[in-house]
Motif scaffolding. Structure first.
Motif, short mmCIF file in Angstrom:
data_model
loop_
_atom_site.label_atom_id
_atom_site.label_comp_id
_atom_site.label_asym_id
_atom_site.label_seq_id
_atom_site.Cartn_x
_atom_site.Cartn_y
_atom_site.Cartn_z
N SER A 71 19.02 2.56 7.55
CA SER A 71 19.55 1.65 6.54
C SER A 71 21.08 1.69 6.51
CB SER A 71 18.99 2.01 5.16
OG SER A 71 19.55 1.20 4.15
N GLY B 80 8.25 -5.77 -3.52
CA GLY B 80 8.80 -7.06 -3.96
C GLY B 80 8.72 -7.21 -5.47
N TRP C 228 16.43 1.13 -3.84
CA TRP C 228 15.07 0.66 -4.09
C TRP C 228 14.45 0.16 -2.79
CZ3 TRP C 228 11.99 -3.64 -3.73
CH2 TRP C 228 10.85 -3.68 -4.55
N ASN C 229 15.21 -0.63 -2.04
CA ASN C 229 14.71 -1.11 -0.75
C ASN C 229 14.47 0.04 0.22
OD1 ASN C 229 14.67 -3.90 -1.33
ND2 ASN C 229 16.86 -4.08 -0.94
N SER D 298 5.72 -4.52 -8.02
CA SER D 298 6.40 -3.46 -8.77
C SER D 298 5.79 -3.39 -10.16
CB SER D 298 7.91 -3.75 -8.87
OG SER D 298 8.47 -3.93 -7.59
N TYR E 172 17.54 -1.63 -11.00
CA TYR E 172 17.45 -2.79 -10.09
C TYR E 172 16.67 -3.89 -10.80
CZ TYR E 172 16.46 -5.50 -5.84
OH TYR E 172 16.36 -6.50 -4.91
N VAL F 236 11.12 1.63 -0.45
CA VAL F 236 10.02 0.80 0.02
C VAL F 236 9.90 0.89 1.54
CG1 VAL F 236 9.14 -1.56 0.21
CG2 VAL F 236 10.15 -0.78 -1.94
N GLN F 237 11.03 0.81 2.23
CA GLN F 237 11.03 0.86 3.69
C GLN F 237 10.56 2.21 4.22
OE1 GLN F 237 15.12 -0.09 4.42
NE2 GLN F 237 14.88 -2.27 3.88
N ALA G 199 8.06 0.57 -7.02
CA ALA G 199 7.31 -0.33 -6.15
C ALA G 199 5.94 0.28 -5.86
CB ALA G 199 8.07 -0.57 -4.85
N ARG H 4 4.30 -5.86 3.34
CA ARG H 4 5.74 -6.02 3.11
C ARG H 4 6.29 -7.20 3.91
NH1 ARG H 4 10.51 -3.70 5.20
NH2 ARG H 4 9.33 -2.42 6.67
N ARG I 238 19.90 -1.59 -5.73
CA ARG I 238 19.18 -2.50 -4.83
C ARG I 238 18.89 -1.83 -3.49
NH1 ARG I 238 21.33 -8.39 -2.56
NH2 ARG I 238 19.55 -8.78 -1.16
N ASN I 239 19.90 -1.21 -2.89
CA ASN I 239 19.70 -0.60 -1.57
C ASN I 239 18.77 0.60 -1.64
OD1 ASN I 239 20.52 -0.44 1.36
ND2 ASN I 239 21.16 1.58 0.66
#
Length: 443
Positions: free
Chosen positions: A408, A195, A69-70, A199, A261, A73-74, A291, A359, A66-67
């Motif tokens: 992050s 999101g 993947w985020n 994806s 994820y 994106v970030q 994503a 986003r 999860r982290n």
């Protein structure tokens, strides 16, 4: 009868493909045979250390699908803009306005979409997304071209021009909507933000991975053929295999991570109900996959790498950065190239704005604040020399990942924003110091 002479046989220690009669050279080291940039390899190692350290300090929450993947994106919008910043810094300039350009172009795209395109085409019409992007990229390129014109043709230093741009375009972002937050209305445009909907899922992610591995192998074969064509020394076959295998391994690892994820149970159930999919007793496991903004950033990186390494324009940029006077004497139109580089930087800032706005699902006048710091830091950390003439697109994109990883990780550790800025500033100064030491050692 005439005498004939034959060239001496090439010694066995001479690289295959070298001209006949060339002196033999010592066998290259392992890293030398792989032709890997030591600085790039060191940056990858530093990124790994950062990830492991933050995972330990954040109680195992950093290195989770999860982290990560985020995190990808970030990093996308910063990575996109850092590719343009490489060319700006290579030419011995700087652009302090990219965050403000992101803010104003994001606001313009949102206002244009809501006030003009939606009444004209209706909800979710394909033309809305296309025209929104076209308007944003056009405005961004025009702003960058204006900066480039003042710098190249009026002789104002880039630092002053872009510092003024930072203030002007930040104020313009507020003026466009008088400080209001403008929500996006087009679902197609929102896909650029990632999101659950933005994806491509597990199946298409593996398709992308296969295509990427084939492309890596094809690029290696093409590069080897080009070396043979021009009689350049060839890498050992084992080095070619190791390089391709390492690239494919990285792609497979990234694909496994994004597919690990999965949608939360509630969202997975809603998706199954809307799509008419039967829900098994054990529940559904639907992967996010890659994503869309990450794929956009990778595509931009590939295009920018091609521009910098395979086009006359890219060679001109590095020639000007290496020696502006010599480049001008060689017939290069340095003013036109400077204008083009800043216009390209503005267009890339607009692409970053599209990703960032999508986003957040809205545009605000504060969007992109301090992004210029992260973009410059990403380019410098990625190996772009502030003295000009040296830099890589891949290095800058990894630098963007390093910067976002720091942010992050500190968020997971609940570090306050002012302290995050302190860390980023220290890292930037440290990276410049490392570059200075490196340049002195290779002279």
């Amino acid at each position: 009868m005439t005498d004939t002479t034959t060239a001496a046989p090439v010694p066995s220690s001479q690289p295959k493909g070298a001209p006949a009669g060339a002196p033999a050279s010592a066998p290259p080291s392992f890293l030398g045979a792989l032709e890997i940039d030591i600085r790039f390899l060191g940056m990858i190692g530093a990124l790994a250390v950062i990830w492991i350290a933050f995972d330990f300090l954040a109680n195992g929450t950093f290195l989770t699908p999860r982290n990560l993947w985020n995190l990808s994106v970030q990093s996308s919008s910063i990575a996109v803009m850092s590719t343009g910043m490489v060319l700006v810094i290579v030419m011995r300039h700087i652009d302090l306005s990219v965050g403000s350009i992101l803010g104003v172009t994001g606001m313009i795209m949102a206002v244009f979409q809501v006030n003009y395109l939606l009444p004209a085409f209706g909800f979710n019409h394909p033309a809305v997304m296309i025209l929104t992007l076209a308007a944003g990229i056009g405005v961004g390129a025009a702003i960058g071209a204006l900066h480039g014109f003042v710098i190249a043709y009026l002789g104002v230093p880039a630092f002053i021009v872009t510092l003024g741009g930072l203030l002007v375009w930040r104020g313009a972002a507020w003026a466009v909507a008088e400080g209001k937050t403008i929500p996006l209305v087009d679902d197609n445009f929102k896909l650029l933000g990632g999101g659950a909907d933005g994806s491509i899922g597990a199946t298409w992610s593996w398709v992308v991975a296969i295509v990427a591995c084939v492309a890596i192998a094809a690029a290696a074969v093409q590069a080897r053929r080009q070396r043979q064509r021009f009689h350049f020394p060839l890498k050992p076959v084992w080095a070619e295999i190791v390089t391709v295998a390492a690239g494919c391994l990285a792609v497979v690892a990234a694909t496994l991570m994004v597919n690990a994820y999965t949608l939360p149970a509630v969202l997975a159930r809603r998706y199954a109900e809307s799509a008419g999919i039967a829900i098994p007793p054990e529940g559904l496991s639907i992967s996010f996959g890659y994503a869309v903004p990450v794929l956009v950033a990778v595509a931009v990186g590939i295009v920018m790498t091609f521009i910098t390494t395979r086009t006359r324009f890219g060679r001109y940029v590095f020639a000007i950065g290496g020696n502006p006077e010599a480049a001008e004497l060689a017939g290069i139109n340095t003013k036109r190239v400077t204008l083009a580089v800043f216009a390209l930087m503005g267009a890339l800032a607009a692409i970053g704005a599209a990703i960032s706005t999508a986003r957040l699902n809205s545009a605000t006048n504060a969007q992109g604040t301090l992004d210029e710091l992260y973009v410059i830091a990403a380019a410098v950390i990625g190996g772009t020399s502030l003295s000009g003439g040296s830099g890589t697109i891949a290095g800058a994109m990894v630098g963007a990942l390093v910067m976002q990883s720091l942010q992050s990780g500190m968020v997971l550790m609940r570090v306050d924003t002012p302290y995050q800025n302190i860390v980023v500033g220290i890292v930037l100064v440290f990276a410049v110091w490392i570059d200075t030491v490196y340049r002195k050692r290779i002279k």
